[in-house]
Design a protein around this motif. Structure first.
Motif, PDB file in Angstrom:
ATOM      1  N   TRP A   1       0.842  -1.205   0.000  1.00 41.81           N
ATOM      2  CA  TRP A   1       0.000   0.000   0.000  1.00 41.81           C
ATOM      3  C   TRP A   1       0.871   1.246   0.000  1.00 41.81           C
ATOM      4  O   TRP A   1       0.597   2.197  -0.739  1.00 41.81           O
ATOM      5  N   TRP A   2       1.915   1.257   0.809  1.00 36.54           N
ATOM      6  CA  TRP A   2       2.793   2.429   0.889  1.00 36.54           C
ATOM      7  C   TRP A   2       3.454   2.710  -0.458  1.00 36.54           C
ATOM      8  O   TRP A   2       3.617   3.867  -0.850  1.00 36.54           O
ATOM      9  N   VAL A   3       3.795   1.660  -1.194  1.00 36.82           N
ATOM     10  CA  VAL A   3       4.429   1.831  -2.498  1.00 36.82           C
ATOM     11  C   VAL A   3       3.432   2.295  -3.547  1.00 36.82           C
ATOM     12  O   VAL A   3       3.743   3.151  -4.393  1.00 36.82           O
ATOM     13  N   MET A   4       2.199   1.794  -3.494  1.00 41.10           N
ATOM     14  CA  MET A   4       1.269   1.968  -4.611  1.00 41.10           C
ATOM     15  C   MET A   4       0.249   3.087  -4.427  1.00 41.10           C
ATOM     16  O   MET A   4      -0.282   3.595  -5.431  1.00 41.10           O
ATOM     17  N   HIS A   5      -0.055   3.499  -3.205  1.00 41.18           N
ATOM     18  CA  HIS A   5      -1.227   4.355  -3.005  1.00 41.18           C
ATOM     19  C   HIS A   5      -1.070   5.752  -3.583  1.00 41.18           C
ATOM     20  O   HIS A   5      -2.072   6.455  -3.785  1.00 41.18           O
ATOM     21  N   ARG A   6       0.145   6.196  -3.850  1.00 45.56           N
ATOM     22  CA  ARG A   6       0.354   7.545  -4.386  1.00 45.56           C
ATOM     23  C   ARG A   6       0.062   7.635  -5.883  1.00 45.56           C
ATOM     24  O   ARG A   6       0.003   8.730  -6.437  1.00 45.56           O
ATOM     25  N   HIS A   7      -0.110   6.530  -6.533  1.00 43.54           N
ATOM     26  CA  HIS A   7      -0.323   6.535  -7.980  1.00 43.54           C
ATOM     27  C   HIS A   7      -1.779   6.851  -8.319  1.00 43.54           C
ATOM     28  O   HIS A   7      -2.663   6.803  -7.463  1.00 43.54           O
ATOM     29  N   SER A   8      -2.007   7.182  -9.583  1.00 44.29           N
ATOM     30  CA  SER A   8      -3.326   7.633 -10.014  1.00 44.29           C
ATOM     31  C   SER A   8      -4.347   6.504  -9.944  1.00 44.29           C
ATOM     32  O   SER A   8      -3.997   5.319  -9.905  1.00 44.29           O
ATOM     33  N   GLU A   9      -5.620   6.889  -9.966  1.00 39.50           N
ATOM     34  CA  GLU A   9      -6.697   5.905  -9.904  1.00 39.50           C
ATOM     35  C   GLU A   9      -6.665   4.982 -11.115  1.00 39.50           C
ATOM     36  O   GLU A   9      -6.928   3.787 -11.003  1.00 39.50           O
ATOM     37  N   ARG A  10      -6.348   5.529 -12.276  1.00 37.29           N
ATOM     38  CA  ARG A  10      -6.281   4.691 -13.476  1.00 37.29           C
ATOM     39  C   ARG A  10      -5.158   3.676 -13.367  1.00 37.29           C
ATOM     40  O   ARG A  10      -5.307   2.515 -13.770  1.00 37.29           O
ATOM     41  N   ASP A  11      -4.021   4.081 -12.824  1.00 34.09           N
ATOM     42  CA  ASP A  11      -2.917   3.133 -12.632  1.00 34.09           C
ATOM     43  C   ASP A  11      -3.318   2.010 -11.682  1.00 34.09           C
ATOM     44  O   ASP A  11      -2.942   0.855 -11.881  1.00 34.09           O
ATOM     45  N   LEU A  12      -4.087   2.370 -10.660  1.00 29.14           N
ATOM     46  CA  LEU A  12      -4.491   1.382  -9.659  1.00 29.14           C
ATOM     47  C   LEU A  12      -5.692   0.554 -10.108  1.00 29.14           C
ATOM     48  O   LEU A  12      -6.138  -0.324  -9.375  1.00 29.14           O
ATOM     49  N   GLN A  13      -6.228   0.837 -11.278  1.00 27.74           N
ATOM     50  CA  GLN A  13      -7.297   0.025 -11.843  1.00 27.74           C
ATOM     51  C   GLN A  13      -6.822  -0.722 -13.084  1.00 27.74           C
ATOM     52  O   GLN A  13      -7.619  -1.152 -13.907  1.00 27.74           O
ATOM     53  N   MET A  14      -5.489  -0.845 -13.212  1.00 26.35           N
ATOM     54  CA  MET A  14      -4.852  -1.611 -14.284  1.00 26.35           C
ATOM     55  C   MET A  14      -5.080  -1.002 -15.658  1.00 26.35           C
ATOM     56  O   MET A  14      -4.966  -1.686 -16.672  1.00 26.35           O
ATOM     57  N   GLU A  15      -5.393   0.296 -15.733  1.00 30.20           N
ATOM     58  CA  GLU A  15      -5.651   0.938 -17.014  1.00 30.20           C
ATOM     59  C   GLU A  15      -4.567   1.934 -17.395  1.00 30.20           C
ATOM     60  O   GLU A  15      -4.737   2.706 -18.331  1.00 30.20           O
ATOM     61  N   GLY A  16      -3.459   1.925 -16.674  1.00 30.33           N
ATOM     62  CA  GLY A  16      -2.342   2.784 -17.001  1.00 30.33           C
ATOM     63  C   GLY A  16      -1.298   2.039 -17.817  1.00 30.33           C
ATOM     64  O   GLY A  16      -1.248   0.802 -17.828  1.00 30.33           O
ATOM     65  N   GLN A  17      -0.457   2.772 -18.491  1.00 32.52           N
ATOM     66  CA  GLN A  17       0.552   2.159 -19.350  1.00 32.52           C
ATOM     67  C   GLN A  17       1.524   1.289 -18.559  1.00 32.52           C
ATOM     68  O   GLN A  17       2.009   0.271 -19.059  1.00 32.52           O
ATOM     69  N   PHE A  18       1.801   1.673 -17.328  1.00 35.29           N
ATOM     70  CA  PHE A  18       2.767   0.930 -16.506  1.00 35.29           C
ATOM     71  C   PHE A  18       2.108   0.268 -15.296  1.00 35.29           C
ATOM     72  O   PHE A  18       2.770   0.005 -14.291  1.00 35.29           O
ATOM     73  N   SER A  19       0.808   0.001 -15.388  1.00 40.79           N
ATOM     74  CA  SER A  19       0.099  -0.603 -14.257  1.00 40.79           C
ATOM     75  C   SER A  19       0.668  -1.967 -13.894  1.00 40.79           C
ATOM     76  O   SER A  19       0.822  -2.299 -12.711  1.00 40.79           O
ATOM     77  N   ALA A  20       0.970  -2.788 -14.915  1.00 44.86           N
ATOM     78  CA  ALA A  20       1.483  -4.132 -14.637  1.00 44.86           C
ATOM     79  C   ALA A  20       2.833  -4.057 -13.922  1.00 44.86           C
ATOM     80  O   ALA A  20       3.095  -4.828 -12.984  1.00 44.86           O
ATOM     81  N   LEU A  21       3.679  -3.122 -14.336  1.00 50.16           N
ATOM     82  CA  LEU A  21       4.973  -2.959 -13.669  1.00 50.16           C
ATOM     83  C   LEU A  21       4.791  -2.442 -12.241  1.00 50.16           C
ATOM     84  O   LEU A  21       5.557  -2.807 -11.345  1.00 50.16           O
ATOM     85  N   LEU A  22       3.783  -1.590 -12.033  1.00 48.64           N
ATOM     86  CA  LEU A  22       3.502  -1.105 -10.684  1.00 48.64           C
ATOM     87  C   LEU A  22       3.082  -2.260  -9.779  1.00 48.64           C
ATOM     88  O   LEU A  22       3.547  -2.366  -8.635  1.00 48.64           O
ATOM     89  N   VAL A  23       2.215  -3.134 -10.287  1.00 44.29           N
ATOM     90  CA  VAL A  23       1.801  -4.305  -9.513  1.00 44.29           C
ATOM     91  C   VAL A  23       3.002  -5.211  -9.253  1.00 44.29           C
ATOM     92  O   VAL A  23       3.182  -5.731  -8.142  1.00 44.29           O
ATOM     93  N   PHE A  24       3.831  -5.399 -10.267  1.00 43.59           N
ATOM     94  CA  PHE A  24       5.018  -6.248 -10.132  1.00 43.59           C
ATOM     95  C   PHE A  24       5.950  -5.699  -9.057  1.00 43.59           C
ATOM     96  O   PHE A  24       6.423  -6.444  -8.191  1.00 43.59           O
ATOM     97  N   TYR A  25       6.206  -4.389  -9.100  1.00 43.59           N
ATOM     98  CA  TYR A  25       7.116  -3.776  -8.131  1.00 43.59           C
ATOM     99  C   TYR A  25       6.505  -3.745  -6.733  1.00 43.59           C
ATOM    100  O   TYR A  25       7.147  -4.128  -5.741  1.00 43.59           O
ATOM    101  N   GLY A  26       5.246  -3.304  -6.627  1.00 45.66           N
ATOM    102  CA  GLY A  26       4.600  -3.223  -5.316  1.00 45.66           C
ATOM    103  C   GLY A  26       4.472  -4.574  -4.652  1.00 45.66           C
ATOM    104  O   GLY A  26       4.764  -4.720  -3.453  1.00 45.66           O
ATOM    105  N   SER A  27       4.051  -5.580  -5.428  1.00 42.70           N
ATOM    106  CA  SER A  27       3.931  -6.920  -4.847  1.00 42.70           C
ATOM    107  C   SER A  27       5.296  -7.511  -4.538  1.00 42.70           C
ATOM    108  O   SER A  27       5.453  -8.285  -3.583  1.00 42.70           O
ATOM    109  N   GLY A  28       6.314  -7.150  -5.325  1.00 43.56           N
ATOM    110  CA  GLY A  28       7.666  -7.623  -5.041  1.00 43.56           C
ATOM    111  C   GLY A  28       8.185  -7.102  -3.716  1.00 43.56           C
ATOM    112  O   GLY A  28       8.792  -7.840  -2.926  1.00 43.56           O
TER     113      GLY A  28
END
Length: 461
Positions: free
Chosen positions: A96-123
């Protein structure tokens, strides 16, 4: 501050976490960690969506009890369950600390780098939770420290990449989705059919577990064909099936190196379709916005001149085939220059926006409204008589005259509109939107000559 709503939300969240833990326990091999553990990913999504309720002492304590209760009720050791729960919750909090600052679209998997954000945050989350839970699992299951930590780390990261994109893509009450062009049936069916065929072939031809990348081309096809939510569902089902099938064969501590390698392979491979889906969603959103801006007035939100002409031409073509009637109205805000000069252009812009809303609320749903330029607007009224068109125009005059417009300083502002009407009882191939606008403009000029704030009906045809 606690409210009845936040209390209900916390209760629902705890119930969902408890149920997710039970599901993971059911899929747990005898004497080791669960093959599929959805509770942590669900908790992360709940943190991202409801931080004010869950990320406070009462919320964290209730969630902790939910984790521990599910384990203890199924026969686990209390202290081990508490250690596992701490590891799970700390990992979700770090993500949550890594991901919550990103936009709503990024957090709904609709951003260009959403998959990388999930990969990094979950990592980050799995690394932190493995540092806590790995030694505990090594002690609880009597395995070497490296083995316990590696199994936790790879299993948790794989679970996150499989389940988290789907949970993030689930719609929310605030989420508005732009309309998407409907695809032909073949284009909707073939991509998922290809996934099914290739997945079946991977188990039949390659072996019981199946080749990890066998269905990757079909998954990429799905990512380019469907919205993000269906893509995440298909991807989740494909890889969840793989790990469930694999767990029935050799997902035990004795093969922990092979298991860890398999899990990391799934974790990396799933990035492909998710990255393509996110980039495709971002591109589609951009194209939709550009298309909207090209056809709509940026100030008032109604159709621009170009958009109005295109929409009117399509409407006139349909009415021509139906041998229908049509009326075109030209509207001009009276003495608009005085508003700009006396109250400033910002007030003038505000008046145009309020005037547009008044007109939209007065018109019928099938009518077409556009801003032609400056303070001039045009309306196309399909399937209407000359008398009814004049009645609607009079109604517009009355609505504008009666509307309590205000300046930006909340001072009262009186406005009125002059309207010219052109009507055709039966459209022919010679009736273009340009000709009808010209006829309506002539009638508008006559309305202004009569003193404004009135309607003039042009010569009927």
């Amino acid at each position: 501050m606690s409210t009845p709503h936040s209390g209900r939300l916390l209760a629902y969240a705890c119930a969902a976490i408890f149920a997710a833990c039970l599901l993971g326990i059911v899929l747990r091999p005898i004497g080791f960690l669960s093959v599929f553990w959805p509770a942590n990913q669900l908790l992360l999504v709940l943190f991202l969506r409801y931080p004010r309720v869950l990320l406070q002492p009462l919320g964290m304590a209730a969630i902790f009890v939910s984790y521990v209760a599910a384990d203890v009720l199924t026969g686990s050791n209390l202290w081990v369950s508490m250690g596992f729960s701490v590891a799970n919750m700390v990992g979700a909090a770090c993500a949550w600390w890594v991901m919550h600052r990103h936009s709503e679209r990024d957090l709904q998997m609709e951003g260009q780098f959403s998959a990388l954000l999930v990969f990094y945050g979950s990592g980050v989350a799995t690394t932190v939770s493995a540092a806590i839970g790995g030694p505990i699992s090594a002690y609880a299951f009597s395995v070497p420290l490296l083995q316990g930590t590696l199994m936790w780390w790879t299993g948790e990261w794989m679970n996150a990449m499989i389940l988290l994109p789907f949970l993030l893509a689930l719609p929310t009450a605030r989420k508005a989705t732009l309309a998407q062009e409907a695809l032909p049936i073949a284009a909707r069916v073939l991509p998922v059919a290809a996934v099914v065929v290739l997945e079946a072939a991977s188990y039949t031809v390659v072996g019981k577990v199946g080749a990890l990348a066998f269905s990757l081309p079909a998954l990429l096809w799905c990512a380019l064909s469907y919205r993000i939510l269906p893509t995440t569902i298909i991807t989740m089902l494909v890889f969840a099936t793989k790990i469930i099938v694999a767990s029935r064969i050799d997902f035990t501590p004795a093969q922990f190196v092979d298991v860890a390698t398999f899990r990391l392979g799934v974790t990396m491979l799933i990035l492909g379709p998710l990255s393509v889906a996110g980039a495709h969603a971002a591109r589609t959103e951009l194209l939709n916005r550009m298309r909207y801006q090209a056809h709509h007035d940026s100030l008032t939100g109604v159709l621009s001149r170009n958009g109005f002409v295109q929409a009117s031409e399509l409407l006139l073509q349909r009415l021509m085939h139906e041998r229908g009637s049509v009326a075109v109205l030209m509207l001009d805000l009276d003495h608009f220059k005085r508003v700009n000069d006396g109250h400033g252009h910002a007030t003038g812009d505000h008046l145009l926006c309020e005037f547009s809303r008044t007109v939209v609320h007065t018109l019928r749903p099938q009518d077409v409204l556009g801003r032609i330029g400056g303070e001039e607007f045009a309306v196309v009224l399909p399937h209407i008589s000359a008398q009814d068109a004049a009645t609607i125009a009079e109604r517009l005059c009355h609505a504008v005259r009666s509307e309590p417009f205000q300046t930006l300083r909340n001072e009262p502002l009186q406005a009125s509109v002059s309207i010219g009407v052109a009507h055709v009882a039966q459209l022919s191939e010679y009736d273009s939107i340009e000709n009808l606008l010209r006829d309506a403009d002539v009638a508008l000029y006559q309305a202004k000559s009569r003193g404004r704030d009135c309607v003039m009906l042009g010569a009927a045809r």
